[in-house]
Structure formats: C-alpha cells, structure tokens
Design a protein around this motif. Structure first.
Motif, PDB file in Angstrom:
ATOM      1  N   PRO A 148      21.930  46.104  -2.160  1.00  0.00           N
ATOM      2  CA  PRO A 148      20.521  45.913  -1.820  1.00  0.00           C
ATOM      3  C   PRO A 148      19.735  47.219  -1.825  1.00  0.00           C
ATOM      4  O   PRO A 148      20.252  48.282  -1.469  1.00  0.00           O
ATOM      5  N   THR A 171      15.004  44.598  -2.620  1.00  0.00           N
ATOM      6  CA  THR A 171      15.831  43.388  -2.676  1.00  0.00           C
ATOM      7  C   THR A 171      16.469  42.984  -1.350  1.00  0.00           C
ATOM      8  O   THR A 171      16.948  41.861  -1.224  1.00  0.00           O
ATOM      9  N   PHE A 192      15.512  39.600   0.055  1.00  0.00           N
ATOM     10  CA  PHE A 192      16.076  38.494  -0.724  1.00  0.00           C
ATOM     11  C   PHE A 192      17.495  38.179  -0.246  1.00  0.00           C
ATOM     12  O   PHE A 192      17.837  37.026  -0.010  1.00  0.00           O
ATOM     13  N   TRP A 193      18.317  39.227  -0.089  1.00  0.00           N
ATOM     14  CA  TRP A 193      19.711  39.021   0.309  1.00  0.00           C
ATOM     15  C   TRP A 193      19.819  38.550   1.757  1.00  0.00           C
ATOM     16  O   TRP A 193      20.698  37.751   2.083  1.00  0.00           O
ATOM     17  N   THR A 226      12.981  39.362 -11.177  1.00  0.00           N
ATOM     18  CA  THR A 226      13.488  40.019  -9.995  1.00  0.00           C
ATOM     19  C   THR A 226      12.369  40.799  -9.298  1.00  0.00           C
ATOM     20  O   THR A 226      11.352  41.102  -9.924  1.00  0.00           O
ATOM     21  N   PRO A 227      12.579  41.156  -8.025  1.00  0.00           N
ATOM     22  CA  PRO A 227      11.573  41.945  -7.312  1.00  0.00           C
ATOM     23  C   PRO A 227      11.325  43.271  -8.023  1.00  0.00           C
ATOM     24  O   PRO A 227      12.259  43.948  -8.452  1.00  0.00           O
ATOM     25  N   TYR A 270       7.198  38.124  -0.375  1.00  0.00           N
ATOM     26  CA  TYR A 270       8.190  37.078  -0.589  1.00  0.00           C
ATOM     27  C   TYR A 270       7.678  35.770   0.003  1.00  0.00           C
ATOM     28  O   TYR A 270       7.082  35.763   1.080  1.00  0.00           O
TER      29      TYR A 270
END
Length: 140
Positions: A12, A16, A19-20, A42-43, A57
C-alpha cells in the motif's frame, strides 16, 4: 472464502491504503473525481479524464460484467500458481478493474457474463477483491 496464497501481496501507498483498508472490511471502493464526477481505477494523483486533482473514494456496488477474460495456464512467476482466470470487469458505475474470476470452469468466463465482487481472505491483514459470476449456471 479462505485461500492459501503464495503470491506477493500488495504494498500500500498513501493513495492505495484506503482501498486496501476497505477491502479488509469487504467494501469495494473506487476513486471518483470531484470535478467531472467520473470513476477511475487505479488510484492516481490526477483524474485521467479531466486532469482534476481533487477526488475521493466512494463505495462501489461491486457488480458488472466481464469485458475481457483469459485463463492463464502458464504463470509468469512461480509465486502465482496456475491455472487462474484474469479478467477486466466493467463495473456498472462506469469504471474497469483487473481482477481474478473465481469458481469458474475450464474455459474463460464469456464476455458479457454478469459478475459481482467476492472476497479472498488471505490472513487477518489481507483481503483481496475478486469476482464471481452472479449465476453459476452460466458456466455450464
């Protein structure tokens, strides 16, 4: 769905990590531009559609269809045991995600097949999004 993984896990970044974290809680999220209101994945630092620098997000419904798929029989690395199915999924909110398709037959899932997100529990720290068909009968 508990899965034994030998493959490398994500690393990460500041972009990201949310997201995780959401994935660990079984929530699929995607970046949405504050300027043009379009989703992307993707970001990235800027929106690939309008080059806006402001995005957040938002939760995704996690349903869509197979845009393209392939069944990998010869993995590029011993850390990714084959065979496995890899697909580009077009999410109903207008964004695409590259992910595994699970619980499939010996052939790639046909283009246009409806899918929904499912979760692969790696351990107490990692949960990975994948997709499964919404009607398993489609594979027979």
């Amino acid at each position: 769905m508990a899965v034994q993984f030998t493959r490398p896990l994500p690393s990460p970044t500041e972009l990201t990590a949310p997201f995780w974290e959401a994935a660990r809680n079984h929530r699929l999220i995607r970046p949405v531009c504050d300027d043009c209101d379009r989703s992307f994945f993707t970001p990235q630092l800027i929106c690939p559609h309008c080059l806006g620098e402001r995005w957040n997000y938002r939760i995704s419904i996690g349903r869509g269809f197979v845009y393209s798929s392939t069944r990998v029989h010869r993995s590029p690395s011993p850390a990714l045991p084959a065979p496995y199915e890899l697909a580009i999924v077009e999410i109903d909110e207008g964004w695409h995600m590259l992910a595994n398709i699970v619980a499939t037959g010996p052939a790639p899932t046909p283009i246009g097949t409806r899918v929904e997100v499912t979760w692969l529990e790696v351990d107490e720290h990692w949960t990975l999004p994948a997709f499964q068909t919404t009607d398993i009968e489609d594979l027979r």
